[in-house]
Design a protein around this motif. Structure first.
Motif, PDB file in Angstrom:
ATOM      1  N   ASP A  58      -6.188   9.098   0.153  1.00 59.74           N
ATOM      2  CA  ASP A  58      -6.060   8.027   1.143  1.00 59.74           C
ATOM      3  C   ASP A  58      -7.394   7.600   1.744  1.00 59.74           C
ATOM      4  O   ASP A  58      -7.418   6.800   2.663  1.00 59.74           O
ATOM      5  CB  ASP A  58      -5.164   8.486   2.301  1.00 59.74           C
ATOM      6  CG  ASP A  58      -3.707   8.601   1.910  1.00 59.74           C
ATOM      7  OD1 ASP A  58      -3.311   7.949   0.929  1.00 59.74           O
ATOM      8  OD2 ASP A  58      -2.978   9.331   2.601  1.00 59.74           O
ATOM      9  N   LYS A  59      -8.488   8.137   1.249  1.00 57.35           N
ATOM     10  CA  LYS A  59      -9.779   7.979   1.904  1.00 57.35           C
ATOM     11  C   LYS A  59     -10.067   6.540   2.354  1.00 57.35           C
ATOM     12  O   LYS A  59     -10.351   6.296   3.504  1.00 57.35           O
ATOM     13  CB  LYS A  59     -10.892   8.490   0.984  1.00 57.35           C
ATOM     14  CG  LYS A  59     -12.244   8.559   1.638  1.00 57.35           C
ATOM     15  CD  LYS A  59     -13.253   9.213   0.725  1.00 57.35           C
ATOM     16  CE  LYS A  59     -14.598   9.285   1.393  1.00 57.35           C
ATOM     17  NZ  LYS A  59     -15.590   9.868   0.513  1.00 57.35           N
TER      18      LYS A  59
ATOM     19  N   ILE B 204      -7.975   3.681   1.203  1.00 57.49           N
ATOM     20  CA  ILE B 204      -6.872   2.762   0.923  1.00 57.49           C
ATOM     21  C   ILE B 204      -6.503   1.968   2.173  1.00 57.49           C
ATOM     22  O   ILE B 204      -6.185   0.787   2.097  1.00 57.49           O
ATOM     23  CB  ILE B 204      -5.638   3.490   0.330  1.00 57.49           C
ATOM     24  CG1 ILE B 204      -4.597   2.496  -0.177  1.00 57.49           C
ATOM     25  CG2 ILE B 204      -5.006   4.426   1.340  1.00 57.49           C
ATOM     26  CD1 ILE B 204      -4.892   1.919  -1.506  1.00 57.49           C
ATOM     27  N   TYR B 205      -6.600   2.596   3.349  1.00 57.78           N
ATOM     28  CA  TYR B 205      -6.287   1.890   4.586  1.00 57.78           C
ATOM     29  C   TYR B 205      -7.313   0.797   4.867  1.00 57.78           C
ATOM     30  O   TYR B 205      -6.960  -0.297   5.292  1.00 57.78           O
ATOM     31  CB  TYR B 205      -6.229   2.864   5.770  1.00 57.78           C
ATOM     32  CG  TYR B 205      -5.065   3.816   5.694  1.00 57.78           C
ATOM     33  CD1 TYR B 205      -3.758   3.361   5.842  1.00 57.78           C
ATOM     34  CD2 TYR B 205      -5.262   5.175   5.474  1.00 57.78           C
ATOM     35  CE1 TYR B 205      -2.679   4.234   5.776  1.00 57.78           C
ATOM     36  CE2 TYR B 205      -4.192   6.047   5.409  1.00 57.78           C
ATOM     37  CZ  TYR B 205      -2.911   5.573   5.565  1.00 57.78           C
ATOM     38  OH  TYR B 205      -1.846   6.441   5.495  1.00 57.78           O
TER      39      TYR B 205
ATOM     40  N   THR C 295       0.860  -1.173   0.000  1.00 57.87           N
ATOM     41  CA  THR C 295       0.000   0.000   0.000  1.00 57.87           C
ATOM     42  C   THR C 295       0.899   1.226   0.000  1.00 57.87           C
ATOM     43  O   THR C 295       1.783   1.340   0.847  1.00 57.87           O
ATOM     44  CB  THR C 295      -0.892   0.023   1.260  1.00 57.87           C
ATOM     45  OG1 THR C 295      -1.644  -1.177   1.306  1.00 57.87           O
ATOM     46  CG2 THR C 295      -1.835   1.208   1.250  1.00 57.87           C
TER      47      THR C 295
ATOM     48  N   THR D  99       0.698   5.293   0.166  1.00 59.62           N
ATOM     49  CA  THR D  99      -0.219   6.390   0.464  1.00 59.62           C
ATOM     50  C   THR D  99       0.180   7.644  -0.311  1.00 59.62           C
ATOM     51  O   THR D  99       1.217   7.677  -0.968  1.00 59.62           O
ATOM     52  CB  THR D  99      -0.229   6.698   1.975  1.00 59.62           C
ATOM     53  OG1 THR D  99       1.083   7.074   2.375  1.00 59.62           O
ATOM     54  CG2 THR D  99      -0.688   5.482   2.764  1.00 59.62           C
ATOM     55  N   THR D 100      -0.652   8.655  -0.211  1.00 57.17           N
ATOM     56  CA  THR D 100      -0.387   9.911  -0.912  1.00 57.17           C
ATOM     57  C   THR D 100       0.685  10.716  -0.180  1.00 57.17           C
ATOM     58  O   THR D 100       1.006  10.454   0.980  1.00 57.17           O
ATOM     59  CB  THR D 100      -1.664  10.770  -0.998  1.00 57.17           C
ATOM     60  OG1 THR D 100      -2.093  11.086   0.327  1.00 57.17           O
ATOM     61  CG2 THR D 100      -2.754  10.050  -1.744  1.00 57.17           C
TER      62      THR D 100
ATOM     63  N   ALA E 188      -2.985   7.177  -4.250  1.00 58.57           N
ATOM     64  CA  ALA E 188      -2.535   6.082  -3.399  1.00 58.57           C
ATOM     65  C   ALA E 188      -2.627   4.817  -4.240  1.00 58.57           C
ATOM     66  O   ALA E 188      -3.524   4.677  -5.064  1.00 58.57           O
ATOM     67  CB  ALA E 188      -3.418   5.979  -2.162  1.00 58.57           C
TER      68      ALA E 188
END
Length: 124
Positions: free
Chosen positions: A109-110, A112-113, A79, A81-82, A89
């Motif tokens: 990143d809204k 992606i986690y 992963t 991130t930005t 991302a």
């Protein structure tokens, strides 16, 4: 999913019941959709048995390509991130037998986690 989020490429979680009905012809007996996310028009669907990557093609999106990846075939994933100047991302998934990873980009990143967490839940 908001229309604006879809146009901007932001991932959002979808209604798993609706996806279950939509994919009923593809799912194995007893297989259930657990979580699903949409990025623009494409879908990432986590079921009890596999990860489905659905690529909607053409102007109307009626033509679709389904990638079925059993969780046991996922060797690793990353992963990214930005950053300050990088707005996308990235999620990369390495599948056994494939030289290059499968890559999906998310605007921001809204979620992606959450997608990464869900992937961890089913592969680890």
């Amino acid at each position: 999913m908001g229309l604006l989020d879809g146009l901007l490429g932001n991932a959002s979680e979808t209604d798993t019941h609706a996806i279950q009905l939509e994919l009923s012809q593809l799912l194995a007996p007893g297989e259930e959709v657990c979580k699903s996310y949409v990025v623009i028009r494409d879908l990432l669907v986590f079921t009890t048995k596999r990860l489905l990557l659905i690529d909607k093609q053409g102007v109307t999106g009626k033509k679709r390509e389904y990638h079925s990846i059993p969780y046991r075939s996922i060797e690793r994933y990353s992963t990214e991130t930005t950053g300050h100047f990088e707005l996308d991302a990235d999620l990369k998934i390495w599948v056994r037998g494939m030289a290059e990873p499968i890559s999906r980009s998310f605007r921001g990143d809204k979620l992606i986690y959450e997608v990464s967490r869900t992937l961890s839940e089913y592969t680890l």
